[in-house]
Each structure stands twice: as structure tokens, then as C-alpha cells.
Design a protein around this motif. Structure first.
Motif, mmCIF file in Angstrom:
data_model
loop_
_atom_site.group_PDB
_atom_site.id
_atom_site.type_symbol
_atom_site.label_atom_id
_atom_site.label_comp_id
_atom_site.label_asym_id
_atom_site.label_seq_id
_atom_site.Cartn_x
_atom_site.Cartn_y
_atom_site.Cartn_z
ATOM 1 N N VAL A 143 1.173 -4.826 3.990
ATOM 2 C CA VAL A 143 2.000 -4.461 2.830
ATOM 3 C C VAL A 143 3.433 -4.928 3.031
ATOM 4 C CG1 VAL A 143 2.964 -2.527 1.510
ATOM 5 C CG2 VAL A 143 0.541 -2.528 2.141
ATOM 6 N N LEU A 144 3.994 -4.679 4.205
ATOM 7 C CA LEU A 144 5.393 -5.052 4.438
ATOM 8 C C LEU A 144 5.588 -6.559 4.502
ATOM 9 C CD1 LEU A 144 6.540 -2.283 6.910
ATOM 10 C CD2 LEU A 144 7.033 -2.480 4.457
ATOM 11 N N ASP A 145 4.610 -7.270 5.036
ATOM 12 C CA ASP A 145 4.685 -8.731 5.034
ATOM 13 C C ASP A 145 4.721 -9.241 3.595
ATOM 14 O OD1 ASP A 145 2.897 -11.535 5.178
ATOM 15 O OD2 ASP A 145 4.388 -11.279 6.776
ATOM 16 N N ALA A 146 3.843 -8.703 2.750
ATOM 17 C CA ALA A 146 3.819 -9.104 1.337
ATOM 18 C C ALA A 146 5.121 -8.730 0.638
ATOM 19 C CB ALA A 146 2.624 -8.454 0.624
ATOM 20 N N SER B 71 -3.854 2.271 10.164
ATOM 21 C CA SER B 71 -2.596 2.477 9.442
ATOM 22 C C SER B 71 -1.629 1.345 9.742
ATOM 23 C CB SER B 71 -1.941 3.803 9.850
ATOM 24 O OG SER B 71 -2.744 4.891 9.551
ATOM 25 N N ALA B 72 -1.541 0.974 11.007
ATOM 26 C CA ALA B 72 -0.622 -0.079 11.421
ATOM 27 C C ALA B 72 -0.976 -1.419 10.770
ATOM 28 C CB ALA B 72 -0.623 -0.202 12.943
ATOM 29 N N ARG B 73 -2.256 -1.740 10.710
ATOM 30 C CA ARG B 73 -2.674 -2.995 10.060
ATOM 31 C C ARG B 73 -2.331 -2.986 8.576
ATOM 32 N NH1 ARG B 73 -7.245 -2.341 13.381
ATOM 33 N NH2 ARG B 73 -8.505 -1.634 11.625
ATOM 34 N N PHE B 74 -2.568 -1.852 7.929
ATOM 35 C CA PHE B 74 -2.260 -1.733 6.509
ATOM 36 C C PHE B 74 -0.758 -1.890 6.277
ATOM 37 C CE2 PHE B 74 -1.146 0.953 2.831
ATOM 38 C CZ PHE B 74 -1.889 0.308 1.848
ATOM 39 N N VAL B 75 0.044 -1.196 7.055
ATOM 40 C CA VAL B 75 1.503 -1.263 6.939
ATOM 41 C C VAL B 75 1.984 -2.695 7.159
ATOM 42 C CG1 VAL B 75 3.635 -0.587 8.137
ATOM 43 C CG2 VAL B 75 1.984 1.162 7.436
ATOM 44 N N THR C 184 5.014 7.155 3.923
ATOM 45 C CA THR C 184 6.336 7.421 4.469
ATOM 46 C C THR C 184 6.844 6.244 5.294
ATOM 47 O OG1 THR C 184 5.837 9.776 4.497
ATOM 48 C CG2 THR C 184 7.687 9.050 5.838
ATOM 49 N N VAL C 185 6.003 5.694 6.143
ATOM 50 C CA VAL C 185 6.400 4.526 6.932
ATOM 51 C C VAL C 185 6.777 3.379 6.004
ATOM 52 C CG1 VAL C 185 5.591 2.748 8.548
ATOM 53 C CG2 VAL C 185 5.069 5.152 8.988
ATOM 54 N N LEU C 186 5.985 3.155 4.965
ATOM 55 C CA LEU C 186 6.286 2.080 4.013
ATOM 56 C C LEU C 186 7.612 2.314 3.305
ATOM 57 C CD1 LEU C 186 2.749 1.474 2.477
ATOM 58 C CD2 LEU C 186 4.042 -0.091 3.957
ATOM 59 N N ARG C 187 7.879 3.541 2.897
ATOM 60 C CA ARG C 187 9.143 3.832 2.208
ATOM 61 C C ARG C 187 10.342 3.603 3.122
ATOM 62 N NH1 ARG C 187 7.141 9.213 -1.028
ATOM 63 N NH2 ARG C 187 6.781 8.185 -3.039
ATOM 64 N N LEU D 114 6.805 -1.331 -3.739
ATOM 65 C CA LEU D 114 5.613 -1.076 -2.915
ATOM 66 C C LEU D 114 4.358 -1.057 -3.773
ATOM 67 C CD1 LEU D 114 7.054 1.607 -0.485
ATOM 68 C CD2 LEU D 114 6.301 -0.711 0.117
ATOM 69 N N THR D 115 4.443 -0.459 -4.943
ATOM 70 C CA THR D 115 3.294 -0.422 -5.858
ATOM 71 C C THR D 115 2.891 -1.841 -6.253
ATOM 72 O OG1 THR D 115 3.905 1.753 -6.684
ATOM 73 C CG2 THR D 115 2.499 0.416 -8.109
ATOM 74 N N ASP D 116 3.872 -2.703 -6.466
ATOM 75 C CA ASP D 116 3.598 -4.079 -6.867
ATOM 76 C C ASP D 116 2.819 -4.861 -5.804
ATOM 77 O OD1 ASP D 116 4.901 -3.588 -9.248
ATOM 78 O OD2 ASP D 116 6.748 -4.645 -8.674
ATOM 79 N N VAL D 117 3.030 -4.535 -4.524
ATOM 80 C CA VAL D 117 2.342 -5.284 -3.466
ATOM 81 C C VAL D 117 1.104 -4.569 -2.936
ATOM 82 C CG1 VAL D 117 4.357 -6.627 -2.775
ATOM 83 C CG2 VAL D 117 3.874 -4.459 -1.628
ATOM 84 N N THR D 118 0.882 -3.349 -3.349
ATOM 85 C CA THR D 118 -0.349 -2.640 -2.984
ATOM 86 C C THR D 118 -1.244 -2.618 -4.217
ATOM 87 O OG1 THR D 118 0.686 -0.509 -3.479
ATOM 88 C CG2 THR D 118 0.678 -1.191 -1.175
ATOM 89 N N THR D 119 -1.749 -3.778 -4.553
ATOM 90 C CA THR D 119 -2.438 -3.961 -5.824
ATOM 91 C C THR D 119 -3.639 -3.041 -6.014
ATOM 92 O OG1 THR D 119 -3.636 -5.791 -4.824
ATOM 93 C CG2 THR D 119 -1.705 -6.347 -6.137
ATOM 94 N N ASN D 120 -4.338 -2.712 -4.958
ATOM 95 C CA ASN D 120 -5.520 -1.871 -5.097
ATOM 96 C C ASN D 120 -5.268 -0.414 -4.741
ATOM 97 O OD1 ASN D 120 -7.133 -4.047 -5.897
ATOM 98 N ND2 ASN D 120 -7.426 -4.650 -3.767
#
Length: 136
Positions: free
Chosen positions: A125-128, A118-122, A83-86, A65-71
Motif C-alpha cells: 500500500v505504501l509503495d503504491a 500485515s507488513a507485506r500489506f503495508v 493505524t500504521v498506514l495512517r 489510502l482509500t485510492d490505493v487500497t482498491t479492494n
């Protein structure tokens, strides 16, 4: 609501409580929460698979997750988003559910417990993450 959808929400509850309390044992936290709520065995089983994936592979999941959330560092994200991402990353890691289903369910959880932002961000990130994993 389908049992899988309810199970994802149960996993989210457990991981959220564990994250907020900085508790050492996620399995124990999940069991206590699910016992208190009287969660049905089928939901508990499916949620338990996701929680167990985080227990066993949590460091790897967080790194992915850290690798795809570059900023963004994970610790700077809101607890709901993190939590949703995990939970979704754990399900992607398991590889048993189609990635698009995992992403859609995560978006739904982020909207329900977070916000449209939040939904757009998730989603992004998950697509990436799914693409990086070679699942999309």
C-alpha cells in the motif's frame, strides 16, 4: 533505537487508541497517553508532528489510502494496519523523510505490532501511495 523510530511508535500508540475509542480529539488523546507514559520531549515532539499531520489532513490522508487500497475500505482493515498506514502516510505527506525510510519503518511497525502478513500489506500500500504521490 533511534528517537525517530521511537517517535513513530509513540504516534502509532496515540492514533491506535484514538481509532479504537473513536475519540473526537486526537491531539488530546495523544497528550494524555504520552503524559501517562512519561514520554521524553524529543520523542513527543516528533510524534506530535505526525499526529498533527493526521489531525489537519486526516480526511485527505484517508482518501489517498482509500485510492490505493482498491479492494479494501479503510474501515475493513485491521486497526494495526490502518493505524500504521495512517502514520506512515502522514509522514509521506509531510515530505521531510525519504520515502524508502518511511516505508521501511512502517514495515517494521507492522511486523512488531501486527504480523508478517500485515507488513507485506503495508509495504504494498505504501509503495503504491508513494508512487502515486510522485515520491518514488
Amino acid at each position: 533505537m533511534r528517537v525517530e523510530t521511537r517517535a513513530r511508535a509513540r504516534a502509532l500508540q496515540a492514533v491506535y487508541a484514538w481509532d479504537l475509542r473513536d475519540a473526537p480529539d486526537l491531539d488530546r488523546m495523544a497528550t494524555a497517553i504520552w503524559d501517562d507514559l512519561g514520554i521524553a520531549p524529543d520523542e513527543r515532539h516528533l510524534a506530535g508532528l505526525l499526529v498533527h499531520e493526521i489531525v489537519v489532513h486526516g480526511d485527505e490522508i484517508d482518501q489517498q489510502l482509500t485510492d490505493v487500497t482498491t479492494n479494501w475500505r479503510l474501515d475493513r482493515l485491521g486497526v494495526i494496519e490502518r493505524t500504521v498506514l495512517r502514520v506512515a502516510a502522514a509522514e509521506l505527506h509531510r515530505g521531510e523523510t525519504p520515502p524508502r525510510v518511511v516505508i521501511q519503518e512502517a514495515i517494521h511497525l507492522a511486523e512488531r505490532y501486527g504480523s508478517e502478513q500485515s507488513a507485506r500489506f503495508v509495504n504494498g500500500v505504501l509503495d503504491a501511495l508513494a508512487r502515486r504521490m510522485g515520491r518514488l
